[in-house]
Write an enzyme that holds these catalytic residues in place. Structure first.
Site, mmCIF file in Angstrom:
data_model
loop_
_atom_site.group_PDB
_atom_site.id
_atom_site.type_symbol
_atom_site.label_atom_id
_atom_site.label_comp_id
_atom_site.label_asym_id
_atom_site.label_seq_id
_atom_site.Cartn_x
_atom_site.Cartn_y
_atom_site.Cartn_z
ATOM 1 N N ASN A 96 143.234 -93.581 73.377
ATOM 2 C CA ASN A 96 143.041 -94.397 74.702
ATOM 3 C C ASN A 96 143.875 -95.448 74.629
ATOM 4 O O ASN A 96 143.876 -96.400 73.905
ATOM 5 C CB ASN A 96 141.397 -94.834 74.267
ATOM 6 C CG ASN A 96 140.999 -95.736 75.362
ATOM 7 O OD1 ASN A 96 141.696 -96.118 76.429
ATOM 8 N ND2 ASN A 96 139.780 -96.604 75.177
ATOM 9 N N TRP A 97 144.917 -95.417 75.630
ATOM 10 C CA TRP A 97 145.771 -96.567 75.748
ATOM 11 C C TRP A 97 145.403 -97.732 76.263
ATOM 12 O O TRP A 97 146.127 -98.777 76.235
ATOM 13 C CB TRP A 97 147.161 -95.728 76.532
ATOM 14 C CG TRP A 97 147.749 -94.918 75.837
ATOM 15 C CD1 TRP A 97 147.639 -94.653 74.531
ATOM 16 C CD2 TRP A 97 149.103 -94.254 76.386
ATOM 17 N NE1 TRP A 97 148.802 -93.804 74.047
ATOM 18 C CE2 TRP A 97 149.478 -93.503 75.457
ATOM 19 C CE3 TRP A 97 149.683 -94.063 77.621
ATOM 20 C CZ2 TRP A 97 150.514 -92.658 75.578
ATOM 21 C CZ3 TRP A 97 150.693 -93.362 77.933
ATOM 22 C CH2 TRP A 97 151.280 -92.592 76.916
ATOM 23 N N LYS A 98 144.102 -97.954 76.848
ATOM 24 C CA LYS A 98 143.559 -98.842 77.449
ATOM 25 C C LYS A 98 144.586 -99.569 78.393
ATOM 26 O O LYS A 98 145.227 -98.843 79.104
ATOM 27 C CB LYS A 98 143.070 -100.149 76.264
ATOM 28 C CG LYS A 98 142.434 -99.314 75.319
ATOM 29 C CD LYS A 98 141.565 -100.254 74.111
ATOM 30 C CE LYS A 98 140.878 -99.512 73.350
ATOM 31 N NZ LYS A 98 140.138 -100.141 72.355
ATOM 32 N N HIS A 125 133.257 -96.156 78.204
ATOM 33 C CA HIS A 125 133.799 -97.015 76.990
ATOM 34 C C HIS A 125 133.063 -98.455 76.819
ATOM 35 O O HIS A 125 132.969 -99.183 77.743
ATOM 36 C CB HIS A 125 135.140 -97.198 77.231
ATOM 37 C CG HIS A 125 136.070 -97.598 76.043
ATOM 38 N ND1 HIS A 125 136.077 -98.938 75.654
ATOM 39 C CD2 HIS A 125 136.453 -96.874 75.080
ATOM 40 C CE1 HIS A 125 136.471 -99.134 74.540
ATOM 41 N NE2 HIS A 125 137.058 -98.100 74.184
ATOM 42 N N GLU A 147 134.357 -101.304 76.255
ATOM 43 C CA GLU A 147 134.915 -102.229 77.001
ATOM 44 C C GLU A 147 134.521 -102.296 78.473
ATOM 45 O O GLU A 147 134.494 -103.327 79.043
ATOM 46 C CB GLU A 147 136.400 -102.201 76.761
ATOM 47 C CG GLU A 147 136.861 -102.654 75.490
ATOM 48 C CD GLU A 147 137.994 -101.853 74.883
ATOM 49 O OE1 GLU A 147 138.680 -101.290 75.819
ATOM 50 O OE2 GLU A 147 138.152 -101.917 73.641
ATOM 51 N N GLU A 164 131.548 -94.698 68.882
ATOM 52 C CA GLU A 164 132.503 -95.946 68.822
ATOM 53 C C GLU A 164 131.412 -97.129 68.472
ATOM 54 O O GLU A 164 131.118 -97.625 69.484
ATOM 55 C CB GLU A 164 133.236 -96.083 69.993
ATOM 56 C CG GLU A 164 134.066 -95.057 70.254
ATOM 57 C CD GLU A 164 135.302 -95.445 71.203
ATOM 58 O OE1 GLU A 164 136.584 -95.113 70.396
ATOM 59 O OE2 GLU A 164 135.314 -96.048 72.120
ATOM 60 N N GLY A 205 138.798 -102.065 67.271
ATOM 61 C CA GLY A 205 140.093 -103.073 67.487
ATOM 62 C C GLY A 205 139.999 -104.119 66.152
ATOM 63 O O GLY A 205 140.357 -105.271 66.481
ATOM 64 N N SER A 236 138.927 -98.231 64.861
ATOM 65 C CA SER A 236 140.009 -98.304 63.961
ATOM 66 C C SER A 236 140.266 -97.133 63.169
ATOM 67 O O SER A 236 140.646 -97.344 61.932
ATOM 68 C CB SER A 236 139.803 -99.494 62.838
ATOM 69 O OG SER A 236 139.271 -100.818 63.574
ATOM 70 N N GLY A 255 142.331 -96.032 69.660
ATOM 71 C CA GLY A 255 143.014 -96.872 70.523
ATOM 72 C C GLY A 255 144.274 -97.335 69.952
ATOM 73 O O GLY A 255 145.270 -96.614 70.325
ATOM 74 N N GLY A 256 144.281 -98.539 69.243
ATOM 75 C CA GLY A 256 145.571 -99.061 68.691
ATOM 76 C C GLY A 256 146.629 -98.264 68.274
ATOM 77 O O GLY A 256 147.887 -98.157 68.534
HETATM 78 P P1 13P Z 1 141.037 -99.130 68.180
HETATM 79 O O1 13P Z 1 141.389 -97.531 67.629
HETATM 80 O O2 13P Z 1 141.972 -99.865 68.547
HETATM 81 O O3 13P Z 1 139.772 -99.558 67.187
HETATM 82 O O4 13P Z 1 140.157 -98.637 69.441
HETATM 83 C C1 13P Z 1 139.067 -97.668 69.407
HETATM 84 C C2 13P Z 1 138.954 -97.542 70.920
HETATM 85 O O5 13P Z 1 138.087 -98.162 71.444
HETATM 86 C C3 13P Z 1 139.188 -96.167 71.306
HETATM 87 O O6 13P Z 1 138.499 -95.834 72.720
#
Ligand code: 13P
Length: 255
Positions: free
Chosen positions: A9-11, A99, A101, A170, A176, A216, A237-238
């Site tokens: 997920n590149w956000k 998601h 967010e 999640e 994050g 994470s 994510g990251g």
């Molecule tokens: P991180 O891997 O950066 O914690 O993010 C997880 C996420 O929100 C994937 O959708």
């Protein structure tokens, strides 16, 4: 046996040049994780570029892509939304829905998240439906009740399992933060979710439905998390922003 799925997920990251650079590295390294299905969830304007670039690079691996959100209507006066028809036209075969967010910053509810997820299926894609508890909810022992609540509108709107539907557990406190759920915490939540799927959609659907873990995930912890019986992949994510760490996570899959 459920085939694992490794999704990035590149956000709100990556521009055109960075996307091309990422794909060039990925294309050069596919022998590292040849059998596992990989998906990139990118900002909508990057989707056509991902499709074009992957073709240009000879489509050397099992890469799929899709948007981080989509609307449930095909067209209309819905400023700022993404049509599922257009998403599909851009080669999307998956779509994220709900998601945390989106829930936290943009007013997404269990109800609208479910509508978006089911729209993905109505228009020829597969949903990755995200859910998970906050730290306060976990600390007050409400994790399983929250997961159940988050699924209720989905199960009310879909009486049968949409083919290929995926969940992503999640925990909000792990996103994050660098603080991953323990293997046991992930397995417990996943097994509970699979039980909910069984109640709503039956045993066959429960056995087939993939439940990804997100929060994470890194190359260092992926193997153990992915080894859990009910963990069928990762939503990253990251660590998905760097092609080599994304690949290292994909290489940790169990089949
Ligand atoms: P991180 O891997 O950066 O914690 O993010 C997880 C996420 O929100 C994937 O959708």
């Amino acid at each position: 046996m459920r085939a694992q799925l490794i999704a990035g997920n590149w956000k709100l990251y990556k521009n055109l040049a960075e996307t091309k650079a990422f794909l060039a590295v990925l294309a050069g390294q596919t022998q590292q994780a040849p059998q596992v299905e990989q998906v990139l969830f990118a900002q909508a304007p990057l989707l056509p570029l991902i499709g074009e670039e992957w073709q240009r690079l000879g489509a050397p691996g099992r890469l799929a892509w899709g948007p981080q959100n989509l609307y449930w209507e095909e067209k209309g006066a819905f400023t700022g939304e993404l049509s599922p028809v257009l998403a599909r036209e851009l080669g999307s075969t998956y779509a994220l829905a709900g998601h945390s967010e989106r829930r936290q910053f943009f007013g997404e509810t269990n109800e609208t998240a479910a509508r978006r997820a089911l729209a993905a299926h109505a228009f020829g894609m597969k949903a990755v439906f995200c859910l998970g508890e906050s730290l306060a909810e976990r600390d007050s022992g409400r994790t399983m009740a929250v997961l159940k609540e988050q699924c209720q509108p989905l199960f009310a709107q879909a009486r049968e399992a949409p083919e290929g539907f995926c969940f992503a557990y999640e925990p909000v406190w792990a996103i994050g933060t660098g603080r991953t759920a323990t293997n046991a915490q992930a397995q417990e939540a996943h097994a509970f979710l699979r039980g909910l799927v069984q109640e709503a959609w039956g045993a066959e659907a429960a056995a087939k439905t993939r439940i990804l873990y997100g929060g994470s995930v890194k190359p260092e912890n992926a193997k153990e998390l992915l080894a859990q019986a009910d963990v069928d992949g990762a939503l990253v994510g990251g660590a998905s922003l760097d092609p080599l760490s994304f690949l290292a996570i994909a290489a940790a899959h169990k089949g």
